[in-house]
Design an enzyme around this catalytic site. Structure first.
Site, PDB file in Angstrom:
ATOM      1  N   GLY B  45      45.557   3.261  38.777  1.00 40.60           N
ATOM      2  CA  GLY B  45      46.624   4.241  38.611  1.00 40.60           C
ATOM      3  C   GLY B  45      46.108   5.662  38.468  1.00 40.60           C
ATOM      4  O   GLY B  45      46.603   6.591  39.120  1.00 40.60           O
ATOM      5  N   ARG B 330      31.436 -19.141  37.118  1.00 42.01           N
ATOM      6  CA  ARG B 330      32.321 -19.026  35.960  1.00 42.01           C
ATOM      7  C   ARG B 330      33.263 -20.210  35.781  1.00 42.01           C
ATOM      8  O   ARG B 330      33.387 -20.752  34.692  1.00 42.01           O
ATOM      9  CB  ARG B 330      33.196 -17.772  36.113  1.00 42.01           C
ATOM     10  CG  ARG B 330      32.444 -16.512  35.862  1.00 42.01           C
ATOM     11  CD  ARG B 330      33.332 -15.318  36.093  1.00 42.01           C
ATOM     12  NE  ARG B 330      32.572 -14.101  35.774  1.00 42.01           N
ATOM     13  CZ  ARG B 330      33.084 -12.894  35.820  1.00 42.01           C
ATOM     14  NH1 ARG B 330      34.340 -12.697  36.171  1.00 42.01           N
ATOM     15  NH2 ARG B 330      32.351 -11.853  35.509  1.00 42.01           N
ATOM     16  N   ARG B 435      37.655 -14.383  41.624  1.00 40.28           N
ATOM     17  CA  ARG B 435      37.073 -13.058  41.801  1.00 40.28           C
ATOM     18  C   ARG B 435      35.593 -13.076  41.434  1.00 40.28           C
ATOM     19  O   ARG B 435      35.202 -13.690  40.453  1.00 40.28           O
ATOM     20  CB  ARG B 435      37.803 -12.049  40.912  1.00 40.28           C
ATOM     21  CG  ARG B 435      37.256 -10.644  40.997  1.00 40.28           C
ATOM     22  CD  ARG B 435      38.043  -9.678  40.149  1.00 40.28           C
ATOM     23  NE  ARG B 435      37.950  -9.940  38.727  1.00 40.28           N
ATOM     24  CZ  ARG B 435      36.892  -9.702  37.973  1.00 40.28           C
ATOM     25  NH1 ARG B 435      35.793  -9.199  38.507  1.00 40.28           N
ATOM     26  NH2 ARG B 435      36.903  -9.966  36.672  1.00 40.28           N
TER      27      ARG B 435
END
Lengths: 254, 637, 243
Positions: B45, B330, B435
């Site tokens: 943003g 992960r 990700r």
């Protein structure tokens, strides 16, 4: 463990406030200070009261949202620790603690322990940046920066903008905050072009925002959860002196 | 719901370049006539608002924080990837693209990922020029490290505070535009709804958190950069205020929500210490480089870690994955830890963790070397737990950390609602089903600095500037909705805090839609969530009024939205009847016990359409093709 | 001049002017202290025909009296008799004016910056001395008035002889009360310098990583030297060693 709290309650910016006593019962030493307040608030809510308002967010000591005076010390007794990272094992059963918001005219209390720190944004907007349009940057590795300069810049840039320095300062000065940004950018070659106008503009905004001036007490450094040093204030002073008495900050050449 | 990804033509390497040429442009003199709203001031943003301000648009940036710098991007520790190949170890844009598609387990859009890898180069240049103090070598050049199991060193970092430094860079760029007058900053204003007029986004309705005033803001385009929804689990590494409200409200107004079940769990967090626990703290994954993970073999073994002899310990990752050992990815490390705890091997006072032991590392490297590498993490651990990791093994447990799912966007990052864009973690675009480490910062800044500011012009060029007006009936309707919802919350006057409902919802989600999702569990969650939601609206207690600062009211509104959102997440997990990336359905595993993808039936993004609260949402699909990176099954044995 | 005005306008600039004026005053203090040590040299019987020394107490020549006369004569005949001394006095007065008015303005700024104080507060400053600067400064100013009336103009002295510095000095410090006043005032001065000298390096940005650790010890040493230097002769007078 059980504790007694004396908490500053104030319903709005223009309302009068005062201390209210609360019991914090059955507190685990493994709780963070804010989790202890969560428990107190849960109880206040169950009893039909209005919970104690305090700002907080990341709860890992980096966002800079939280902060309050615990017995007259910003972020409480543990050095280099924000209040969200302060755990109850730092206290003893039966302790009485006074909780107050940061006090500074430039940080009006919005509610209870919640203050408005937007003047910090305006100080940054006054010059706490390097003017580089997106896309106009040079190749990142084109200009080497000595590791020690990069490290020094980082040390100054570690400021989280929590306002503890202002709260601790007998003059309610924001000079540690301002100098941390001035020093961060002054340590880097990219920051040189605007170095002297930056310091003038940022200090001017610091002053017009109504903060007090630094008189070298050093309370800010002792209160800072990130260990920002007052040496940066000395550097700011030097840069400001230079900006004022030389042509370094003059807008146009003669 | 029409899902046209509008992927530009040409080979993947040329798509972004072609598109930049083909895009319609807004006349420089006209740019200031366009109002653009940016909601959220994290990496995506702040960088988007700053860059659009520089381009000359009239930008209004909103954050519910008191300052843009408090956004949760600030807490990212590890680093940011970029295909600079400064280490000469064979990295390239194509390799980063390839790794990201593969890491996402073939559930992302190739064209978007390639662009991400491409602009990663510019991000580093931009950040350095802004004064971001990245780590450097003694020769003054930028340092890199290998991260999250990558085979090349492409991660740039600023000690353990990379997110903080990058966010401060973007924040400073933003404040510079505030000073220049191109960006108007609206702090402490929470977006509570999107205003859609004739199917096109034309503004937002906000609540001023300080005064309580509900406000209308009109614009020619709206960009949502409001982050992820890990807090649906209540306990996550996200900040307390992270929420789904902005994206959920946009979804309710017609924006498709893609792959909500793709959530990432981080394996090395500090386990909860009690019922009061408010959040979980992440510790850098780098700990697994030298620490060894183990549990007692005997679930009844209640001795202290140091008192358990070697032959009574189970170094389960080393046992199961001899070649990767403690460095398995992960999701695998997380899942195995949960299995061990579920099987009763958990350690610590609440038996909710596994050991991460540095005893051997200290013997091998010496305490000083270990302290040099992990000193700050050990300190953090000690501050939180009161235990000294040099003397006794650490306790760790996985925690929700990042959400790959988000609002569906096309190549231009525009949602299914024209004029409504989504950037950063708020969109679903680049990470597929999982990700890679150090890619979140990269994507946030890629979207914000280099994608949205350009692609928004492609949209605005088709819009008459200033066409939005807050006097329009649609604004009044939305404002009325917002006010009604707020007074409903205040009027319940029940007995329970919003936090207690949130905690309960979190437990349901963690158990049924967390690391392991079974059809049975998901169905039970889909039954319990509406019940809990109903109870919430019957028994929540929100003290105070709508006027002035009221954190309890803010929190209740966010929990109410999580209670609606949780359902679509479970629907997504239930209907994605395969295992892929971080989405693990035990019904679909290989003989080795690993996730098994079903490319035949699920090589697509699932995009959900809102059909009403409590109604079953409608599932749409965007098929995915992989002409450049042929799908393969990963193996870490 | 515009630059000086600009400097004075900003809070940091005020501090810089305060540091500079403080350093001028410190320079004076060093000179004053050194001069006072001439009391230790005592007096010698007057040499016949020497009119330059021992104006009033004609029977002897005192080193400090000679020195005092010298101060009045500095620059003569290039400048009129006593002009250099007066020039210096004006400079000091100016320095005190700048120092005090900047202090006052900074104080009132600080008051405005925190109108509501803390219910509970704890001092976490580096040193106690920093918290005494303002009142300490006021005390020093009052002391300077007294000191001038005592030893320069003589109104506050029981047996003042113009030009008889040694005489005035010795008589003055035979009273325990007066010795106490000077002891307290010099302790305050020492405390003021202890923080002020360190603070001046900070304000003027005279910091360097290599030498920063020396700033505090040097300030401590200098302020102690000033204290000992000023207080040794009076104590000796009081003890009867000097008469």
């Amino acid at each position: 463990m059980d504790l007694k709290l004396k908490v500053w309650r104030q319903s709005g910016p223009d309302e009068a406030g005062g201390f209210v006593a609360y019991d914090a019962k059955e507190i685990s030493p493994d709780m963070s200070f804010l989790e202890m307040l969560d428990v107190v608030n849960e109880r206040i809510l169950e009893e039909g009261g209005d919970p104690i308002a305090f700002d907080h967010d990341c709860r890992e000591g980096i966002c800079g949202s939280c902060g309050m005076m615990i017995d007259g010390v910003p972020h409480g007794p543990k050095s280099m620790t924000t209040v969200c990272q302060l755990h109850m094992r730092s206290f003893r059963d039966g302790d009485q603690l006074t909780l107050e918001p940061w006090r500074a005219s430039s940080f009006p209390v919005l509610k209870d322990l919640y203050v408005d720190r937007t003047p910090f944004d305006r100080i940054i907007a006054a010059g706490g940046y390097i003017s580089v349009r997106t896309g106009s940057a040079d190749e990142a590795n084109a200009e080497p920066i000595r590791k020690k300069d990069a490290d020094a810049a980082f040390d100054a840039a570690a400021c989280i903008g929590c306002g503890a320095c202002v709260a601790a300062c007998p003059n309610a000065s924001a000079m540690l905050f301002t100098s941390a940004k001035v020093a961060h950018l002054a340590h880097l070659p990219q920051g040189q072009t605007e170095r002297y106008t930056r310091v003038l503009d940022m200090v001017e905004t610091h002053d017009t925002e109504g903060f007090g001036n630094c008189t070298n007490h050093g309370a800010c450094q002792n209160a800072c959860p990130k260990g920002i040093s007052v040496d940066y204030i000395a550097q700011l002073n030097r840069d400001l002196f230079r900006a004022t008495v030389t042509t370094a900050a003059d807008p146009v050449g003669s | 719901m029409e899902l046209n990804a509008r992927i530009p033509s040409g080979p993947v390497e040329k798509k972004w370049e072609n598109h930049r040429f083909e895009m319609k442009l807004v006349n420089p003199a006209n740019k200031r006539k366009y109002d653009v709203i940016v909601v959220g001031t994290g990496l995506a943003g702040a960088s988007a608002a700053a860059t659009m301000g520089e381009l000359g648009y009239n930008v209004h940036a909103f954050t519910h924080h008191e300052s843009p710098r408090r956004a949760h991007s600030i807490a990212a520790q590890g680093g940011i990837n970029a295909a600079k190949n400064y280490q000469n170890d064979g990295d390239s844009v194509y390799r980063l693209f390839y790794d990201t598609v593969k890491g996402g387990d073939f559930r992302s859009r190739e064209a978007n990922v390639y662009r991400l890898a491409e602009v990663s180069l510019n991000i580093i240049d931009q950040a350095v020029a802004q004064g971001v103090p990245f780590a450097r070598e003694y020769g003054g050049k930028l340092a890199n490290r290998s991260f999250g199991g990558a085979q090349v060193s492409r991660t740039f970092y600023a000690r353990g505070q990379t997110g903080q430094q990058l966010l401060l860079g973007a924040y400073q760029a933003l404040e510079r535009q505030v000073r220049a007058g191109t960006v108007t900053m609206h702090t402490s204003k929470e977006m509570l709804d999107v205003v859609v007029i004739d199917g096109v986004a034309k503004g937002i309705v906000t609540r001023d958190l300080v005064t309580g005033v509900i406000e209308r803001h009109a614009a020619d385009a709206v960009v949502l950069a409001t982050g992820g929804y890990s807090n649906v689990f209540f306990l996550s590494t996200n900040a307390q205020k992270c929420n789904v409200t902005a994206t959920w409200r946009a979804h309710r107004r017609g924006a498709g929500f893609a792959n909500p079940c793709f959530t990432q769990i981080h394996p090395t967090c500090i386990p909860p210490s009690g019922e009061y626990q408010s959040k979980l703290t992440l510790m850098s994954e780098s700990l697994r480089n030298d620490g060894r993970i183990w549990v007692p073999k005997d679930p009844e073994d209640k001795r202290k870690g140091n008192d358990i002899p070697e032959d009574a310990r189970d170094y389960y990752l080393e046992r199961l994955y001899p070649s990767f050992g403690n460095l398995t990815p992960r999701d695998i490390a997380s899942r195995r830890a949960k299995e061990m705890v579920d099987a009763g091997h958990g350690v610590g006072p609440m038996e909710n963790g596994v050991f991460l032991d540095f005893k051997h590392a200290i013997e091998r490297l010496g305490k000083d070397r270990v302290s040099e590498r992990y000193g700050n993490l050990f300190e953090m651990y000690e501050r939180i737990t009161g235990e000294d990791p040099y003397d006794r093994p650490m306790r760790i447990f996985p925690a929700p950390h990042y959400t790959m799912g988000g609002l569906w966007v096309d190549y231009d990052l525009m949602t299914t609602v024209p004029g409504l864009f989504a950037a950063g973690e708020a969109n679903f675009s680049d990470h597929g089903a999982n990700r890679l480490g150090a890619s979140a910062l990269m994507q946030g800044l890629a979207d914000g600095y280099f994608v949205v500011p350009l692609t928004i012009g492609n949209y605005l060029a088709t819009v008459t500037p200033g066409s939005a007006d807050t006097d329009h009936a649609a604004f009044a309707d939305v404002e009325k909705d917002v006010k009604q919802r707020q007074s409903r919350l205040l009027d319940v006057d029940g007995t329970r805090s919003a936090a207690s409902f949130h905690r309960e919802l979190g437990r349901i989600m963690w158990e049924n839609c967390g690391m392991v999702r079974t059809a049975e569990g998901l169905r039970s969650a889909l039954q319990r969530i509406p019940e809990l939601r109903e109870e919430f609206w019957r028994d929540v207690r929100v003290p105070g009024t709508g006027e002035g600062l009221n954190p309890s009211l803010e929190q209740a509104g966010r929990v109410a939205d999580f209670l609606e959102f949780a359902e679509v997440m479970c629907w997504d997990a239930l209907t994605r009847d395969e295992s892929c990336g971080a989405h693990y359905r035990p019904e679909h595993v290989t003989e080795e016990g690993e996730a098994r993808r079903d490319d035949e039936n699920f090589a697509h993004s699932a995009v959900w359409e809102f059909m009403g609260v409590g109604e079953e949402p409608r599932r749409h699909t965007e098929p995915l093709e992989f002409p450049n990176v042929p799908p393969s099954q990963r193996s870490y044995k | 001049m515009r630059r000086v005005v600009n400097l004075y306008r900003s809070s940091v600039g005020k501090k810089i002017l305060m540091a500079l004026s403080g350093l001028i005053l410190f320079g004076f203090i060093v000179g004053h202290m050194t001069g006072n040590l001439k009391v230790l040299q005592g007096c010698e019987p007057a040499v016949a025909g020497d009119h330059a020394a021992g104006l009033s107490v004609a029977s002897q020549t005192c080193a400090i009296d000679t020195y005092a006369e010298f101060l009045r004569e500095v620059g003569y005949p290039a400048v009129p008799h006593g002009a250099a001394l007066w020039g210096f006095r004006v400079l000091l007065l100016g320095a005190i004016g700048v120092h005090a008015s900047a202090a006052f303005q900074l104080w009132s700024r600080a008051r405005a910056a925190r109108t509501q104080g803390y219910g509970t507060s704890k001092d976490i400053s580096f040193t106690y001395a920093s918290r005494t600067m303002r009142w300490g400064g006021v005390i020093l100013l009052l002391y300077v008035f007294y000191h001038i009336a005592h030893f320069t103009t003589g109104q506050a002295h029981s047996d003042f002889i113009a030009g008889g510095v040694y005489h005035n000095y010795v008589v003055g410090f035979q009273s325990p009360l007066i010795l106490l006043v000077y002891l307290v005032a010099n302790a305050a001065l020492c405390l003021h310098l202890f923080h002020g000298l360190w603070s001046a390096t900070q304000t003027l940005g005279a910091n360097h990583p290599k030498y920063n650790h020396l700033r505090r010890p040097v300030a401590t040493l200098l302020s102690l030297v000033i204290f000992v230097g000023f207080m040794t002769p009076p104590v000796l007078v009081f003890a009867g060693v000097i008469s």
